[in-house]
Scaffold this active site. Structure first.
Site, PDB file in Angstrom:
ATOM      1  N   HIS A  75      28.656  15.781   0.230  1.00  0.00           N
ATOM      2  CA  HIS A  75      29.305  16.382   1.396  1.00  0.00           C
ATOM      3  C   HIS A  75      30.040  17.677   1.011  1.00  0.00           C
ATOM      4  O   HIS A  75      30.035  18.648   1.777  1.00  0.00           O
ATOM      5  CB  HIS A  75      30.273  15.391   2.030  1.00  0.00           C
ATOM      6  CG  HIS A  75      29.602  14.197   2.643  1.00  0.00           C
ATOM      7  ND1 HIS A  75      28.497  14.297   3.459  1.00  0.00           N
ATOM      8  CD2 HIS A  75      29.889  12.865   2.556  1.00  0.00           C
ATOM      9  CE1 HIS A  75      28.122  13.091   3.859  1.00  0.00           C
ATOM     10  NE2 HIS A  75      28.951  12.205   3.326  1.00  0.00           N
ATOM     11  N   ASP A  88      20.984  17.456   7.072  1.00  0.00           N
ATOM     12  CA  ASP A  88      20.642  16.128   6.585  1.00  0.00           C
ATOM     13  C   ASP A  88      20.359  16.163   5.086  1.00  0.00           C
ATOM     14  O   ASP A  88      19.760  17.129   4.583  1.00  0.00           O
ATOM     15  CB  ASP A  88      19.405  15.612   7.338  1.00  0.00           C
ATOM     16  CG  ASP A  88      19.185  14.121   7.143  1.00  0.00           C
ATOM     17  OD1 ASP A  88      20.106  13.429   6.678  1.00  0.00           O
ATOM     18  OD2 ASP A  88      18.072  13.654   7.454  1.00  0.00           O
ATOM     19  N   LEU A 139      30.104  35.701  16.175  1.00  0.00           N
ATOM     20  CA  LEU A 139      29.299  34.484  16.105  1.00  0.00           C
ATOM     21  C   LEU A 139      30.100  33.333  16.695  1.00  0.00           C
ATOM     22  O   LEU A 139      31.278  33.180  16.391  1.00  0.00           O
ATOM     23  CB  LEU A 139      28.935  34.160  14.649  1.00  0.00           C
ATOM     24  CG  LEU A 139      28.207  32.831  14.406  1.00  0.00           C
ATOM     25  CD1 LEU A 139      26.756  32.921  14.885  1.00  0.00           C
ATOM     26  CD2 LEU A 139      28.245  32.435  12.928  1.00  0.00           C
TER      27      LEU A 139
END
Length: 255
Positions: free
Chosen positions: A50, A33, A144
């Site tokens: 972004h 956020d 991962l």
């Protein structure tokens, strides 16, 4: 304990970590956020936030691998994000498509498996194709598991799971009495991964915003004032250090 050196966790919710023992979480989920606020504070277009946020994702992945985190789930685009302007949604999807096309080989080389949860079918065809290509390419990687929550909402996921169980009951495959927490868990999109041990939210906001509501029932929550584009290795290590100092009880009494 110095940052950058954390013993491994022995498990997730089913295997509590006792007595505040230091441990690296098996599964970390992040609510990313603050991209817009970061850009506005610098009088830049939102897309600049972004783009910088995408750089933070790469730092987060590298740190997760270095520290031995096995699952990393990122809230990349919520179902509510469709309410944003057409331009911002378009910029976001174009940026995601760009990074998938140009960074997936790097992730693949790091042993990262990419997965998607949510409703990716709501996105335009070119992005869906890039997502499918990335998932297929990295399917067998084990270092991962990086899960992107795209057009995702926790309540909608629970409704979908309940609907699936109801259809099975109507068809006679199961009985209502046989539905348990485990069967509902198995109907979720995240059924084949452990629940998150740690949920991090950046930007100073202190809420889950419809993210992994079922799965986060016993997660440790850490809210950080840093905006997501400024989140890097030191912030991730700080969150891991704070997690290591927590005493996880899972509804029981302290050890």
């Amino acid at each position: 304990m110095p940052l950058g050196s954390f013993p491994r966790s022995e498990g997730t919710v089913s295997s509590p970590i006792g007595g505040g023992a230091s441990a690296v979480p098996v599964h970390v989920a992040v609510i990313m956020d603050g991209n817009g606020r970061w850009a506005r504070a610098r009088r830049l277009p939102v897309i600049a936030g972004h783009r910088q946020g995408a750089e933070s994702v790469q730092k987060c992945v590298r740190t997760a691998i270095q520290q031995g985190v096995r699952y990393l789930t990122l809230y990349a685009f919520s179902s509510e994000n469709w309410r944003r302007s057409t331009k911002e949604v378009g910029d976001l999807t174009s940026l995601l498509r760009f990074y998938l096309r140009h960074k997936i080989n790097e992730l693949h080389g790091q042993g990262v498996r990419l997965r998607v949860i949510g409703e990716p079918e709501r996105f335009e065809g070119p992005l869906r194709e890039e997502l499918h290509r990335a998932e297929t390419l990295t399917l067998h990687n084990t270092t991962l598991t990086l899960t992107l929550a795209l057009s995702y909402g926790g309540r909608a996921e629970i409704v979908q799971a309940a609907r699936r169980l109801a259809e099975d009951a109507v068809a006679g495959r199961i009985t209502p009495d046989s539905i348990t927490e485990n069967t509902l868990h198995d109907a979720l999109q995240t059924a084949d991964m452990p629940d998150p041990d740690l949920v991090i939210r950046t930007s100073g906001e202190c809420r889950l915003s419809n993210f992994l509501l079922w799965q986060s029932a016993y997660a440790e929550l850490i809210f950080m004032d840093v905006l997501w584009p400024d989140f890097g290795e030191s912030e991730f290590l700080d969150a891991l250090s704070r997690f290591a100092g927590r005493q996880r009880r899972f509804g029981g009494r302290p050890a």
